[in-house]
Design a protein around this motif. Structure first.
Motif, PDB file in Angstrom:
ATOM      1  N   ARG A  43       0.786  -1.180   0.444  1.00  8.96           N
ATOM      2  CA  ARG A  43       0.085  -0.144  -0.024  1.00  8.96           C
ATOM      3  C   ARG A  43       0.772   1.172   0.068  1.00  8.96           C
ATOM      4  N   LEU A  44       1.710   1.540   0.384  1.00  5.65           N
ATOM      5  CA  LEU A  44       2.961   1.951  -0.265  1.00  5.65           C
ATOM      6  C   LEU A  44       2.902   3.226   1.473  1.00  5.65           C
ATOM      7  N   ASP A  45       2.226   2.467   2.300  1.00  4.02           N
ATOM      8  CA  ASP A  45       2.061   3.252   3.234  1.00  4.02           C
ATOM      9  C   ASP A  45       3.221   3.203   4.655  1.00  4.02           C
ATOM     10  N   TRP A  46       4.460   3.518   4.641  1.00  4.44           N
ATOM     11  CA  TRP A  46       5.800   3.505   5.589  1.00  4.44           C
ATOM     12  C   TRP A  46       5.340   3.876   7.028  1.00  4.44           C
ATOM     13  N   GLU A  47       4.464   4.473   7.614  1.00  7.06           N
ATOM     14  CA  GLU A  47       4.366   4.700   8.828  1.00  7.06           C
ATOM     15  C   GLU A  47       4.721   3.579   9.487  1.00  7.06           C
ATOM     16  N   PRO A  48       3.838   2.598   9.543  1.00  4.66           N
ATOM     17  CA  PRO A  48       4.196   1.430  10.402  1.00  4.66           C
ATOM     18  C   PRO A  48       5.972   1.190  10.532  1.00  4.66           C
ATOM     19  N   LEU A  49       6.067   0.893   9.227  1.00  2.00           N
ATOM     20  CA  LEU A  49       7.570  -0.222   9.295  1.00  2.00           C
ATOM     21  C   LEU A  49       8.955   1.189   9.646  1.00  2.00           C
ATOM     22  N   VAL A  50       8.225   2.660   9.564  1.00  9.18           N
ATOM     23  CA  VAL A  50       8.894   3.487   9.871  1.00  9.18           C
ATOM     24  C   VAL A  50       9.572   3.363  12.334  1.00  9.18           C
ATOM     25  N   GLY A  51       8.201   3.259  12.538  1.00 13.40           N
ATOM     26  CA  GLY A  51       7.859   2.773  13.629  1.00 13.40           C
ATOM     27  C   GLY A  51       8.023   2.082  14.261  1.00 13.40           C
ATOM     28  N   PHE A  52       8.255   0.950  13.742  1.00 11.93           N
ATOM     29  CA  PHE A  52       8.548  -0.071  13.745  1.00 11.93           C
ATOM     30  C   PHE A  52      10.065  -0.127  14.051  1.00 11.93           C
ATOM     31  N   PHE A  53      10.836   0.369  13.215  1.00  7.93           N
ATOM     32  CA  PHE A  53      12.157   0.717  12.705  1.00  7.93           C
ATOM     33  C   PHE A  53      12.901   1.381  13.996  1.00  7.93           C
ATOM     34  N   SER A  54      12.061   1.970  14.667  1.00  9.42           N
ATOM     35  CA  SER A  54      12.175   3.282  14.991  1.00  9.42           C
ATOM     36  C   SER A  54      12.437   3.184  17.418  1.00  9.42           C
ATOM     37  N   ARG A  55      11.477   2.343  16.833  1.00  6.95           N
ATOM     38  CA  ARG A  55      11.145   1.313  18.463  1.00  6.95           C
ATOM     39  C   ARG A  55      12.142   0.535  18.115  1.00  6.95           C
ATOM     40  N   ALA A  56      13.075  -0.048  17.330  1.00  3.22           N
ATOM     41  CA  ALA A  56      13.707  -1.006  16.824  1.00  3.22           C
ATOM     42  C   ALA A  56      15.095  -0.221  17.936  1.00  3.22           C
ATOM     43  N   ILE A  57      15.270   0.769  17.422  1.00  2.00           N
ATOM     44  CA  ILE A  57      16.398   1.088  17.414  1.00  2.00           C
ATOM     45  C   ILE A  57      16.387   1.784  19.098  1.00  2.00           C
ATOM     46  N   ILE A  58      15.195   2.146  19.390  1.00  2.50           N
ATOM     47  CA  ILE A  58      14.872   2.612  20.634  1.00  2.50           C
ATOM     48  C   ILE A  58      15.173   1.324  21.568  1.00  2.50           C
ATOM     49  N   ALA A  59      15.058   0.066  21.614  1.00  5.83           N
ATOM     50  CA  ALA A  59      15.128  -1.254  22.298  1.00  5.83           C
ATOM     51  C   ALA A  59      16.097  -1.851  22.099  1.00  5.83           C
TER      52      ALA A  59
END
Length: 345
Positions: free
Chosen positions: A223-239
């Protein structure tokens, strides 16, 4: 980005090439491979690195992944984004897949067949169809050009966003018949290193949160909906950053506790070994002698002092070529992602 800055500040303070432990890259290799169904353990991986005797193909694949990180992360630091080329992608795949006996193509060669994702082997029920073989090279060229930051993305997008988009693009292209997930995850720490940051190894977080990872990829690709994956990578980096700090604290606590188990003579071989064990908790006398520039007899004297103190154990039972384990270090590194660290006492 704040977490990346905190990790960079720690690295600048420590002047440590591994930051916390060489084992973090080994854990990355194990978990990234596990996501693809290739299973090994930290003990097994470190053992075959010490004695390259008969090893399972799966263990060799995991070792290849770890050695690929060892080889290419320094290159990324030195070359910066210019590192990213189609030739790099081919080299990463070659290194990661050289011991995969079931791989049908030549490692490093772009696929010449149609592939699809999902559908239980039937393309009619697939969830995503990568580009046909004739278009793969052009798509891959666009992908590596994006990673080289040859456009406005260098000023309009954060590193985290670019990591997410580049990863989704690469996995959508699916340039190889198999091994795309491993190569795609290898590219993540390389992107961080190429921009002068400490590479964080995200596969342990990804493995612990696989539904979110696959959902983010699917939203981006379908769907070219990037927000879920950008959010996932952000959480991955923080954790992952938090996990790194927790691991460093646990290893420092363990090192202090080791010092109470016996008296160590200043500059003794045993005392000097304690500084190396967080990086080489599975080791041999030959390895330690090379690191400390000592004779084998002097090294063995120090090793047996650590065995007597309960810091090292010898599991092989061999009379020669013994392998020694610092099990408490392995327990800290090998714990489930995000779990508390057991008290060494």
């Amino acid at each position: 980005m704040e977490m990346i800055a905190r990790v960079d500040a720690l690295a600048a303070e420590l002047h440590d090439p591994y930051l916390v432990s060489r084992l973090l890259s080994r854990r990355e290799a194990i978990t990234s491979s596990s996501i693809e169904g290739t299973n090994s353990t930290l003990d097994e991986l470190l053992t075959i690195e010490e004695e390259n005797e008969v090893a399972r193909d799966e263990a060799k694949q995991v070792r290849d992944y770890a050695l690929t990180l060892d080889n290419f992360v320094p290159q990324a630091r030195a070359q910066g984004p210019s590192l990213f080329t189609a030739e790099l992608i081919s080299a990463l795949h070659t290194e990661a897949m050289r011991h995969e006996p079931s791989y049908a193509d030549a490692p490093g060669h772009i696929r010449t067949t149609v592939v699809w994702i999902g559908g239980a082997g039937q393309i009619a029920y697939s969830t995503f169809n990568p580009p046909p073989p004739a278009d793969v090279a052009a798509c891959l060229a666009e992908n590596v050009r994006y990673m080289r930051c040859e456009g406005m993305q260098i000023v309009t997008q954060s590193l985290v966003m670019r990591m997410a988009l580049a990863h989704a693009h690469f996995e959508a292209i699916h340039p190889f018949r198999d091994g795309n997930g491993r190569v795609g995850r290898l590219l993540l720490p390389l992107m961080m290193a190429a921009e002068g940051h400490v590479p964080l190894y995200l596969s342990p977080y990804i493995e612990a949160h696989k539904p979110g990872y696959y959902a983010g990829l699917q939203a981006a690709q379908q769907r070219l909906d990037w927000e879920p994956l950008v959010g996932f990578f952000s959480r991955a980096i923080i954790a992952t950053g938090r996990e790194l700090f927790a691991t460093r604290t646990a290893l420092r606590t363990l090192a202090a506790q080791w010092q109470t188990r016996r008296r160590f003579r200043s500059r003794s071989a045993a005392l000097r070994m304690l500084a190396i064990l967080p990086d080489y908790p599975v080791t041999t006398a030959k390895r330690m002698a090379a690191h400390l520039q000592l004779s084998i007899p002097a090294t063995l004297t120090g090793i047996w002092q650590l065995v007597d103190a309960g810091i090292l154990t010898e599991r092989t039972g061999y009379r020669r070529n013994r392998i020694f384990f610092a099990s408490e270090v392995l327990s800290i590194i090998n714990r489930p992602f995000g779990s508390d660290v057991a008290d060494p006492d």
